[in-house]
Design a protein around this motif. Structure first.
Motif, PDB file in Angstrom:
ATOM      1  N   SER A  64     121.193 115.817 -14.060  1.00 10.87           N
ATOM      2  CA  SER A  64     122.048 115.644 -15.236  1.00 10.87           C
ATOM      3  C   SER A  64     121.239 115.178 -16.439  1.00 10.87           C
ATOM      4  N   ALA A  65     120.325 114.243 -16.194  1.00 10.12           N
ATOM      5  CA  ALA A  65     119.477 113.752 -17.290  1.00 10.12           C
ATOM      6  C   ALA A  65     118.585 114.864 -17.813  1.00 10.12           C
ATOM      7  N   GLU A  66     118.067 115.662 -16.886  1.00 14.51           N
ATOM      8  CA  GLU A  66     117.210 116.783 -17.294  1.00 14.51           C
ATOM      9  C   GLU A  66     118.003 117.790 -18.120  1.00 14.51           C
ATOM     10  N   GLN A  67     119.218 118.083 -17.675  1.00 10.60           N
ATOM     11  CA  GLN A  67     120.061 119.022 -18.417  1.00 10.60           C
ATOM     12  C   GLN A  67     120.431 118.450 -19.781  1.00 10.60           C
ATOM     13  N   ALA A  68     120.735 117.146 -19.822  1.00 14.77           N
ATOM     14  CA  ALA A  68     121.048 116.508 -21.098  1.00 14.77           C
ATOM     15  C   ALA A  68     119.822 116.524 -22.003  1.00 14.77           C
ATOM     16  N   GLY A  69     118.661 116.274 -21.406  1.00 14.68           N
ATOM     17  CA  GLY A  69     117.416 116.325 -22.179  1.00 14.68           C
ATOM     18  C   GLY A  69     117.147 117.717 -22.707  1.00 14.68           C
ATOM     19  N   ASP A  70     117.374 118.719 -21.841  1.00  9.57           N
ATOM     20  CA  ASP A  70     117.197 120.105 -22.280  1.00  9.57           C
ATOM     21  C   ASP A  70     118.157 120.432 -23.422  1.00  9.57           C
ATOM     22  N   LYS A  71     119.393 119.985 -23.273  1.00  9.56           N
ATOM     23  CA  LYS A  71     120.410 120.245 -24.304  1.00  9.56           C
ATOM     24  C   LYS A  71     120.014 119.540 -25.601  1.00  9.56           C
ATOM     25  N   ALA A  72     119.580 118.286 -25.492  1.00 11.61           N
ATOM     26  CA  ALA A  72     119.160 117.544 -26.687  1.00 11.61           C
ATOM     27  C   ALA A  72     117.954 118.207 -27.328  1.00 11.61           C
TER      28      ALA A  72
END
Length: 148
Positions: A64-72
């Motif tokens: 989830s953090a990786e996906q949020a980081g990717d999104k950011a």
């Protein structure tokens, strides 16, 4: 000696009784031991399941953090692309006086508004395409009728 012989069955009976009593206690201890072993095995299994659940939770959180980081990172990248395209358009002599809206999503740039002429419209596509990170330019600029 006869006395010893009469005592022998009594002693044997006592020994058997003591052995049976000891066996009974031993069985009780083993049962308690078995219960303890079972409780330990259950605790180990529960700990293993908890560890597995915790690891899954950590993996899910990392994903989830990786996906949020990717999104950011994508949003930041899109904002950067939009700013650079706007800067390139403003730096162009013919396009700087026009109102061109730049919208970027996942590297896809959409240009809307008016261009002073067909050549400037095409120039806007060229300038936007030259910005690092731009994957595609959707030029929806309309040539001004008074100049067109």
């Amino acid at each position: 000696m006869k006395q010893h012989l009469t005592r022998l069955p009594v002693l044997a009976a006592l020994a058997v009784a003591a052995a049976l009593t000891a066996c009974g206690k031993h069985d009780d201890e083993r049962t308690a031991g078995q219960r303890l072993d079972g409780a330990i095995a259950d605790a180990k299994q529960s700990a293993a399941e908890t560890k597995r659940d915790a690891q899954k939770a950590v993996n899910d959180a990392e994903r989830s953090a990786e996906q949020a980081g990717d999104k950011a990172a994508q949003v930041t990248s899109d904002v950067t692309i939009t700013a650079k395209v706007n800067a390139a358009l403003v730096a162009d002599d013919k396009l700087k006086a026009t109102q061109i809206n730049v919208d970027t999503r996942e590297g896809q740039v959409t240009l809307t508004g008016q261009a002073p002429d067909a050549q400037s419209r095409e120039r806007a596509t060229t300038l936007a395409s030259a910005v690092d990170g731009v994957k595609h330019v959707n030029n929806q600029l309309v040539v001004s009728p008074k100049n067109g």
